[in-house]
Motif scaffolding. Structure first.
Motif, PDB file in Angstrom:
ATOM      1  N   SER A   1      13.357   0.241   7.035  1.00 38.53           N
ATOM      2  CA  SER A   1      13.545   1.347   6.114  1.00 38.53           C
ATOM      3  C   SER A   1      14.573   2.278   6.729  1.00 38.53           C
ATOM      4  O   SER A   1      14.399   2.719   7.881  1.00 38.53           O
ATOM      5  CB  SER A   1      12.236   2.081   5.871  1.00 38.53           C
ATOM      6  N   LEU A   2      15.620   2.562   5.990  1.00 38.29           N
ATOM      7  CA  LEU A   2      16.762   3.302   6.505  1.00 38.29           C
ATOM      8  C   LEU A   2      17.276   2.593   7.754  1.00 38.29           C
ATOM      9  O   LEU A   2      17.589   1.415   7.696  1.00 38.29           O
ATOM     10  CB  LEU A   2      16.406   4.763   6.754  1.00 38.29           C
ATOM     11  N   LEU A   3      17.317   3.235   8.889  1.00 38.75           N
ATOM     12  CA  LEU A   3      17.779   2.582  10.117  1.00 38.75           C
ATOM     13  C   LEU A   3      16.639   2.289  11.081  1.00 38.75           C
ATOM     14  O   LEU A   3      16.879   1.967  12.240  1.00 38.75           O
ATOM     15  CB  LEU A   3      18.827   3.471  10.802  1.00 38.75           C
ATOM     16  N   GLU A   4      15.417   2.385  10.616  1.00 36.44           N
ATOM     17  CA  GLU A   4      14.242   2.195  11.455  1.00 36.44           C
ATOM     18  C   GLU A   4      13.563   0.856  11.130  1.00 36.44           C
ATOM     19  O   GLU A   4      13.612   0.387   9.994  1.00 36.44           O
ATOM     20  CB  GLU A   4      13.235   3.326  11.229  1.00 36.44           C
ATOM     21  N   THR A   5      12.908   0.286  12.124  1.00 39.22           N
ATOM     22  CA  THR A   5      12.113  -0.924  11.940  1.00 39.22           C
ATOM     23  C   THR A   5      10.659  -0.566  12.157  1.00 39.22           C
ATOM     24  O   THR A   5      10.305   0.059  13.164  1.00 39.22           O
ATOM     25  CB  THR A   5      12.533  -2.020  12.936  1.00 39.22           C
ATOM     26  N   PHE A   6       9.811  -0.953  11.209  1.00 47.21           N
ATOM     27  CA  PHE A   6       8.383  -0.675  11.284  1.00 47.21           C
ATOM     28  C   PHE A   6       7.624  -1.985  11.402  1.00 47.21           C
ATOM     29  O   PHE A   6       8.072  -3.027  10.916  1.00 47.21           O
ATOM     30  CB  PHE A   6       7.921   0.089  10.039  1.00 47.21           C
ATOM     31  N   GLY A   7       6.475  -1.923  12.041  1.00 45.92           N
ATOM     32  CA  GLY A   7       5.643  -3.098  12.201  1.00 45.92           C
ATOM     33  C   GLY A   7       4.207  -2.798  11.803  1.00 45.92           C
ATOM     34  O   GLY A   7       3.648  -1.772  12.192  1.00 45.92           O
ATOM     35  N   LEU A   8       3.642  -3.688  10.990  1.00 49.46           N
ATOM     36  CA  LEU A   8       2.227  -3.624  10.650  1.00 49.46           C
ATOM     37  C   LEU A   8       1.528  -4.622  11.559  1.00 49.46           C
ATOM     38  O   LEU A   8       1.720  -5.825  11.437  1.00 49.46           O
ATOM     39  CB  LEU A   8       2.004  -3.955   9.172  1.00 49.46           C
ATOM     40  N   ILE A   9       0.749  -4.117  12.497  1.00 50.16           N
ATOM     41  CA  ILE A   9       0.094  -4.932  13.516  1.00 50.16           C
ATOM     42  C   ILE A   9      -1.279  -5.328  12.989  1.00 50.16           C
ATOM     43  O   ILE A   9      -2.105  -4.462  12.698  1.00 50.16           O
ATOM     44  CB  ILE A   9      -0.054  -4.145  14.837  1.00 50.16           C
ATOM     45  N   ILE A  10      -1.528  -6.654  12.878  1.00 56.31           N
ATOM     46  CA  ILE A  10      -2.793  -7.138  12.308  1.00 56.31           C
ATOM     47  C   ILE A  10      -3.418  -8.162  13.254  1.00 56.31           C
ATOM     48  O   ILE A  10      -2.935  -9.286  13.351  1.00 56.31           O
ATOM     49  CB  ILE A  10      -2.578  -7.781  10.929  1.00 56.31           C
ATOM     50  N   PRO A  11      -4.499  -7.802  13.966  1.00 57.22           N
ATOM     51  CA  PRO A  11      -5.219  -8.815  14.735  1.00 57.22           C
ATOM     52  C   PRO A  11      -5.944  -9.763  13.789  1.00 57.22           C
ATOM     53  O   PRO A  11      -6.255  -9.417  12.649  1.00 57.22           O
ATOM     54  CB  PRO A  11      -6.206  -8.001  15.576  1.00 57.22           C
ATOM     55  N   TYR A  12      -6.199 -10.992  14.261  1.00 55.88           N
ATOM     56  CA  TYR A  12      -6.787 -12.008  13.387  1.00 55.88           C
ATOM     57  C   TYR A  12      -8.150 -11.608  12.838  1.00 55.88           C
ATOM     58  O   TYR A  12      -8.484 -11.962  11.719  1.00 55.88           O
ATOM     59  CB  TYR A  12      -6.910 -13.342  14.119  1.00 55.88           C
ATOM     60  N   TYR A  13      -8.936 -10.852  13.599  1.00 54.63           N
ATOM     61  CA  TYR A  13     -10.263 -10.500  13.105  1.00 54.63           C
ATOM     62  C   TYR A  13     -10.211  -9.457  11.990  1.00 54.63           C
ATOM     63  O   TYR A  13     -11.205  -9.226  11.319  1.00 54.63           O
ATOM     64  CB  TYR A  13     -11.188 -10.049  14.243  1.00 54.63           C
TER      65      TYR A  13
ATOM     66  N   SER B   1       0.845  -1.193   0.000  1.00 49.95           N
ATOM     67  CA  SER B   1       0.000   0.000   0.000  1.00 49.95           C
ATOM     68  C   SER B   1       0.881   1.244   0.000  1.00 49.95           C
ATOM     69  O   SER B   1       2.084   1.185   0.252  1.00 49.95           O
ATOM     70  CB  SER B   1      -0.935  -0.008   1.209  1.00 49.95           C
ATOM     71  N   ILE B   2       0.285   2.371  -0.272  1.00 54.31           N
ATOM     72  CA  ILE B   2       1.043   3.613  -0.462  1.00 54.31           C
ATOM     73  C   ILE B   2       1.780   4.029   0.812  1.00 54.31           C
ATOM     74  O   ILE B   2       2.902   4.536   0.739  1.00 54.31           O
ATOM     75  CB  ILE B   2       0.129   4.749  -0.989  1.00 54.31           C
ATOM     76  N   HIS B   3       1.200   3.772   1.992  1.00 59.03           N
ATOM     77  CA  HIS B   3       1.857   4.154   3.249  1.00 59.03           C
ATOM     78  C   HIS B   3       3.156   3.371   3.431  1.00 59.03           C
ATOM     79  O   HIS B   3       4.177   3.936   3.819  1.00 59.03           O
ATOM     80  CB  HIS B   3       0.937   3.885   4.435  1.00 59.03           C
ATOM     81  N   ILE B   4       3.104   2.080   3.153  1.00 63.54           N
ATOM     82  CA  ILE B   4       4.286   1.232   3.312  1.00 63.54           C
ATOM     83  C   ILE B   4       5.274   1.492   2.186  1.00 63.54           C
ATOM     84  O   ILE B   4       6.485   1.537   2.406  1.00 63.54           O
ATOM     85  CB  ILE B   4       3.861  -0.244   3.374  1.00 63.54           C
ATOM     86  N   LYS B   5       4.771   1.690   0.978  1.00 57.63           N
ATOM     87  CA  LYS B   5       5.649   1.949  -0.167  1.00 57.63           C
ATOM     88  C   LYS B   5       6.453   3.231   0.035  1.00 57.63           C
ATOM     89  O   LYS B   5       7.631   3.287  -0.317  1.00 57.63           O
ATOM     90  CB  LYS B   5       4.813   2.044  -1.440  1.00 57.63           C
ATOM     91  N   ASN B   6       5.838   4.246   0.621  1.00 53.72           N
ATOM     92  CA  ASN B   6       6.556   5.494   0.885  1.00 53.72           C
ATOM     93  C   ASN B   6       7.708   5.293   1.861  1.00 53.72           C
ATOM     94  O   ASN B   6       8.713   6.007   1.795  1.00 53.72           O
ATOM     95  CB  ASN B   6       5.603   6.561   1.413  1.00 53.72           C
ATOM     96  N   LEU B   7       7.574   4.335   2.770  1.00 54.15           N
ATOM     97  CA  LEU B   7       8.674   4.041   3.694  1.00 54.15           C
ATOM     98  C   LEU B   7       9.756   3.208   3.016  1.00 54.15           C
ATOM     99  O   LEU B   7      10.944   3.416   3.249  1.00 54.15           O
ATOM    100  CB  LEU B   7       8.139   3.299   4.919  1.00 54.15           C
ATOM    101  N   LEU B   8       9.352   2.260   2.169  1.00 56.91           N
ATOM    102  CA  LEU B   8      10.318   1.352   1.547  1.00 56.91           C
ATOM    103  C   LEU B   8      11.181   2.022   0.489  1.00 56.91           C
ATOM    104  O   LEU B   8      12.315   1.592   0.265  1.00 56.91           O
ATOM    105  CB  LEU B   8       9.586   0.152   0.934  1.00 56.91           C
ATOM    106  N   ILE B   9      10.684   3.066  -0.159  1.00 55.25           N
ATOM    107  CA  ILE B   9      11.470   3.696  -1.227  1.00 55.25           C
ATOM    108  C   ILE B   9      12.536   4.640  -0.693  1.00 55.25           C
ATOM    109  O   ILE B   9      13.332   5.164  -1.472  1.00 55.25           O
ATOM    110  CB  ILE B   9      10.571   4.444  -2.242  1.00 55.25           C
ATOM    111  N   LEU B  10      12.595   4.826   0.610  1.00 57.28           N
ATOM    112  CA  LEU B  10      13.585   5.731   1.184  1.00 57.28           C
ATOM    113  C   LEU B  10      15.008   5.199   1.084  1.00 57.28           C
ATOM    114  O   LEU B  10      15.964   5.962   1.146  1.00 57.28           O
ATOM    115  CB  LEU B  10      13.243   6.034   2.643  1.00 57.28           C
ATOM    116  N   ASP B  11      15.166   3.878   0.969  1.00 54.06           N
ATOM    117  CA  ASP B  11      16.505   3.325   0.804  1.00 54.06           C
ATOM    118  C   ASP B  11      16.544   2.425  -0.427  1.00 54.06           C
ATOM    119  O   ASP B  11      15.526   2.131  -1.028  1.00 54.06           O
ATOM    120  CB  ASP B  11      16.961   2.572   2.062  1.00 54.06           C
TER     121      ASP B  11
END
Length: 141
Positions: free
Chosen positions: A77-89, A46-56
């Motif tokens: 991304s760069l020197l940061e770690t991001f997490g997409l938190i997804i509950p099962y529901y 998605s665009i939110h994640i893609k914007n972070l991934l294209i930084l490096d």
């Protein structure tokens, strides 16, 4: 919920544990035959994640961690770690004919290449764990 998990922030840790539960204990990890995925290559997002991934200029990759009430998709991304938190529901998982899996949560999605048996086995584990741990009533949330 997309969050920066690089730092030990108690508020973010509390929010993550509220959404997907505390990490499994050592005995539970052993009984589940591991809770982490192999390295996964991100094909699209998605665009939110893609914007972070294209930084490096590194290869876009991630891994998935199982939790009692959901999963966490971690990527760097760069020197940061991001997490997409997804509950099962809120987890939607689709598989295409070309060996691609797409994981959705609301407006976020990640498309992953599953070209090995280990990756396919891990996604089968996710589906089984989701079936066992998804709440059946709205009061259970």
């Amino acid at each position: 919920m997309l969050v920066n998990v690089s730092y030990n922030n108690k508020d973010i840790i509390r929010k993550i544990e509220q959404e997907v539960g505390k990490p499994f204990s050592f005995q539970e990890r052993f009984a589940l035959d591991g809770i982490g995925s192999p390295k996964l290559i991100i094909i699209d997002s998605s665009i939110h994640i893609k914007n972070l991934l294209i930084l490096d200029n590194n290869t876009d990759s991630c891994n998935i961690e199982l939790r009692p009430k959901g999963i966490i998709i971690r990527f760097r991304s760069l020197l940061e770690t991001f997490g997409l938190i997804i509950p099962y529901y809120k987890l939607s998982l689709y598989k295409t004919d070309y060996g691609l899996y797409t994981i959705y949560r609301d407006q976020y999605y990640v498309k992953i290449r599953a070209d090995t048996k280990a990756i396919q086995k891990f996604f089968t584990k996710i589906l089984g764990h989701r079936a066992d741990n998804t709440p059946t009533k709205i009061e259970d949330l």
